[in-house]
Design an enzyme around this catalytic site. Structure first.
Site, PDB file in Angstrom:
ATOM      1  N   HIS A   1      -5.884   6.731  -4.606  1.00 54.04           N
ATOM      2  CA  HIS A   1      -4.601   7.347  -4.222  1.00 54.04           C
ATOM      3  C   HIS A   1      -3.656   7.396  -5.418  1.00 54.04           C
ATOM      4  CE1 HIS A   1      -6.079   6.854  -0.187  1.00 54.04           C
ATOM      5  NE2 HIS A   1      -6.174   5.553  -0.337  1.00 54.04           N
TER       6      HIS A   1
ATOM      7  N   HIS B   1       2.870   0.720  -9.564  1.00 51.89           N
ATOM      8  CA  HIS B   1       2.128   1.970  -9.401  1.00 51.89           C
ATOM      9  C   HIS B   1       3.140   3.101  -9.342  1.00 51.89           C
ATOM     10  CE1 HIS B   1       3.297   0.780  -5.336  1.00 51.89           C
ATOM     11  NE2 HIS B   1       3.415   2.094  -5.156  1.00 51.89           N
TER      12      HIS B   1
ATOM     13  N   HIS C   1       4.071   7.377  -7.830  1.00 55.95           N
ATOM     14  CA  HIS C   1       3.822   8.522  -6.946  1.00 55.95           C
ATOM     15  C   HIS C   1       4.248   9.781  -7.676  1.00 55.95           C
ATOM     16  CE1 HIS C   1       3.265   5.788  -3.453  1.00 55.95           C
ATOM     17  NE2 HIS C   1       4.077   5.033  -4.151  1.00 55.95           N
TER      18      HIS C   1
ATOM     19  N   GLU D   1       9.187   9.796  -3.756  1.00 57.66           N
ATOM     20  CA  GLU D   1       9.102   9.493  -2.316  1.00 57.66           C
ATOM     21  C   GLU D   1      10.509   9.494  -1.731  1.00 57.66           C
ATOM     22  OE1 GLU D   1       6.244   6.030  -1.938  1.00 57.66           O
ATOM     23  OE2 GLU D   1       5.124   7.787  -1.276  1.00 57.66           O
TER      24      GLU D   1
ATOM     25  N   HIS E   1       7.037   2.338  -8.642  1.00 56.57           N
ATOM     26  CA  HIS E   1       7.319   1.206  -7.754  1.00 56.57           C
ATOM     27  C   HIS E   1       6.859  -0.100  -8.377  1.00 56.57           C
ATOM     28  CE1 HIS E   1       7.340   4.116  -4.103  1.00 56.57           C
ATOM     29  NE2 HIS E   1       8.520   4.048  -4.697  1.00 56.57           N
TER      30      HIS E   1
ATOM     31  N   THR F   1       5.048   2.539   1.792  1.00 53.14           N
ATOM     32  CA  THR F   1       5.008   3.994   1.999  1.00 53.14           C
ATOM     33  C   THR F   1       3.574   4.504   2.103  1.00 53.14           C
ATOM     34  OG1 THR F   1       4.926   4.531  -0.356  1.00 53.14           O
ATOM     35  CG2 THR F   1       7.122   4.265   0.636  1.00 53.14           C
ATOM     36  N   THR F   2       2.613   3.574   2.112  1.00 55.93           N
ATOM     37  CA  THR F   2       1.231   3.973   2.375  1.00 55.93           C
ATOM     38  C   THR F   2       0.721   3.117   3.522  1.00 55.93           C
ATOM     39  OG1 THR F   2       0.260   2.316   0.899  1.00 55.93           O
ATOM     40  CG2 THR F   2       0.825   4.456  -0.075  1.00 55.93           C
TER      41      THR F   2
HETATM   42  N1  FBT Z   1       4.448   2.490  -2.101  1.00 58.11           N
HETATM   43  S1  FBT Z   1       4.855   0.968  -1.849  1.00 58.11           S
HETATM   44  O1  FBT Z   1       5.551   0.443  -3.005  1.00 58.11           O
HETATM   45  O2  FBT Z   1       5.583   0.884  -0.595  1.00 58.11           O
HETATM   46  C1  FBT Z   1       3.420  -0.032  -1.675  1.00 58.11           C
HETATM   47  C2  FBT Z   1       3.525  -1.424  -1.726  1.00 58.11           C
HETATM   48  F1  FBT Z   1       4.735  -1.968  -1.913  1.00 58.11           F
HETATM   49  C3  FBT Z   1       2.394  -2.238  -1.579  1.00 58.11           C
HETATM   50  C4  FBT Z   1       1.167  -1.664  -1.384  1.00 58.11           C
HETATM   51  C5  FBT Z   1       1.038  -0.291  -1.345  1.00 58.11           C
HETATM   52  C6  FBT Z   1       2.177   0.507  -1.498  1.00 58.11           C
HETATM   53  F2  FBT Z   1       2.055   1.848  -1.469  1.00 58.11           F
HETATM   54 ZN    ZN Z   2       4.650   3.095  -3.942  1.00 59.56          ZN
END
Ligand code: FBT
Ligand code: ZN
Length: 262
Positions: free
Chosen positions: A65, A94, A96, A106, A119, A201-202
């Site tokens: 993803h 990570h 988006h 997001e 994030h 958010t996933t």
């Molecule tokens: N996107 S997010 O930051 O809410 C998130 C997390 F915090 C933890 C795991 C997966 C994920 F996607």
């Molecule tokens: Zn995220």
């Protein structure tokens, strides 16, 4: 079981069928309506503070993803601001993004999407013994969100991520980032933020996140985003590029949206 994703048949509109929490009342992301954000004086008093270590050889993986850097940092601390008396520790970060730079974040601000969103995911080590346990509680996680604007200067820290992506083209692949990464460098210079109670958010979209979204974006280049979009969602030869991996805004409902102009 059908794998969730971002296409019409497995995307955000159908997540709630497989993951009931995705249909809850404190879901993320949300559209940040700046006119209803209340500047909450006691956020100003308790300054949000963070301390990260610089680390080399962090593992980056292709989750199918997107990319994720595992950064369990026992030495890191995020506290203050909306986080009460608890200390949160960095677990991973990570990103988006979207098919074009006209979309990708997001959270949106007064309906405006940014080109992407980073994030930095933390968990409450004061109250819980593990990330997995923390994710089962309403104050378990704290995620710092940083918007991406597209500009002419490439972001040196993001470039350290981009330079590894050719090694993790396929889902499940991972490699170590040789460069030293200092998460502080991902944060904008202006430290004003919005904060509200939300969710992952996933899927499974656990309602366990205290969101802290910085007002000021950081700049990345179109080329850097193009590289993100070259990651494959599949583990094998079939190439299905991860061209978008953002969930659209969910209803804020009667949640408070607070702001802090640090
Ligand atoms: N996107 S997010 O930051 O809410 C998130 C997390 F915090 C933890 C795991 C997966 C994920 F996607
Ligand atoms: Zn995220």
């Amino acid at each position: 079981a059908a794998e969730w994703g971002y296409s019409p048949t497995n995307g955000p509109d159908v997540w709630a069928r497989l993951f009931p929490q995705a249909g809850g009342a404190r879901q993320s992301p949300v559209d940040i309506c700046t006119s209803i954000a209340s500047s909450d004086s006691n956020l100003e008093m308790k300054k949000l503070t963070f301390a990260y270590e610089s680390q080399s050889d962090l593992r980056i993986l292709n989750t199918g993803h997107g990319w994720k850097v595992e950064a369990p940092q026992s030495g890191s601390r995020l506290e203050g601001g909306p986080l009460g008396e608890d200390i949160y520790q960095l677990e991973q970060f990570h990103c988006h993004w979207g098919e074009t730079s006209a979309e990708g974040s997001e959270h949106t601000v007064d309906g405006r999407a940014y080109a992407g969103e980073l994030h930095l995911v933390h968990w409450n080590t004061t109250k819980y013994q593990s990330f997995a346990e923390a994710a089962q509680h309403p104050d378990g996680l704290a995620v710092l969100g940083v918007f991406f604007d597209v500009g002419n200067e490439s972001n040196d820290e993001i470039e350290k991520i981009v330079s590894t992506l050719s090694e993790i083209k396929f889902k499940g692949q991972f490699t170590d980032i040789p460069d030293v990464i200092d998460p502080t460098t991902f944060l904008p210079s202006g430290l004003g933020y919005w904060t509200y109670l939300g969710s992952l958010t996933t899927p499974p979209c656990n309602e366990c996140v205290i969101w802290i979204v910085y007002k000021e974006p950081i700049t990345v280049t179109e080329e850097q985003l193009v590289q993100f979009r070259c990651l494959s969602a599949c583990s094998g030869e079939a190439e299905e590029f991860i061209v978008k991996n953002y969930r659209p805004p969910q209803p804020l409902g009667n949640r408070a949206l607070r702001e802090c102009n640090a």
